[in-house]
Design an enzyme around this catalytic site. Sequence first.
Site, PDB file in Angstrom:
ATOM      1  N   GLU A 184       0.693  -1.219  -0.111  1.00  0.00           N
ATOM      2  CA  GLU A 184      -0.016   0.044   0.042  1.00  0.00           C
ATOM      3  C   GLU A 184       0.929   1.194   0.014  1.00  0.00           C
ATOM      4  O   GLU A 184       0.641   2.193   0.870  1.00  0.00           O
ATOM      5  CB  GLU A 184      -0.952  -0.025   1.135  1.00  0.00           C
ATOM      6  N   VAL A 185       1.843   1.325  -1.025  1.00  0.00           N
ATOM      7  CA  VAL A 185       2.748   2.561  -1.088  1.00  0.00           C
ATOM      8  C   VAL A 185       1.709   3.634  -1.742  1.00  0.00           C
ATOM      9  O   VAL A 185       1.159   3.352  -2.966  1.00  0.00           O
ATOM     10  CB  VAL A 185       3.832   2.361  -1.786  1.00  0.00           C
TER      11      VAL A 185
END
Length: 280
Positions: free
Chosen positions: A72-73
């Site tokens: 989840e960057v």
Amino acid sequence: MVVPELDTPGHTLSWGKALPGFLTHCPGHGNIGAPYGPVDPTNEAIYPILKTLFTEIADVFPGNFIHLGGDEVHYPCWKSNQNITDWMTAHNMTGDYDQLENYYEKRLLKIVNSLNKNYIVWEEVFAHHVDITPQTIVHAWKPNWKTIFQDATQAGFRCILSAGWYISRISYGEDWQNFYLVEPRSFNESATPEQLALVMGGTMCMWGEHVDNSNILSRFWPRASAPAERLWSPQTLTDVKFMEPRIEAHRCRMVYRGYPAEPTLSRGHCQVEYSWRRHR
């Protein structure tokens, strides 16, 4: 054995105030309304900090593995930062944020490798084609986990599963049955024995957005018993009815011993009721 997870470059908002410049400044584009987002991979000052941190972690936790996260960057934050845009242009990465993430991950993996540790990574690190070592374990958590398992085992990587076993999520009714039916080795009917041997098992996840000391035990038990049995049972064992009387008996056993285990069957009950007054 406890395996610590230090998730970067995302999920690091709490680090921001303690380490100025560590996170990417992106007003209006950060996570959950904050003016900051992921770690800034272009800031050379962050890598000595990571070296110091992971050296201490490697000393405190003697096991062979560290979980490095990598999920989840938040790319919109990186995209909005002009300094990062200029740096990417100078390094022939214009517009390729997967490549920027890979640059960061490779620097981090070099640090961890120097500590003689192997690592677990969330599936995005594998999916983004980061150059990981053959000993890496790929941890799948998204609904497309079967594709990840197929591709990762075909490439020779070991896998563990969390998709389908997010115990922190609740739904109406006997949702433990859904947990019971998730089978990590069912990712491909044509999987070879060598691929199946690379499936190590799985882990249940209890995230803290809606869980604290007031409900963690009742949310966890006895629902967690369903994936636990799945992980030590033959792949052919899929009969929910076979599980029903045993999970109900285990629930009552826990209630009798003072644990606030929630009901498992709409038609079931225990001879002893849990009392908060008695166990507070």
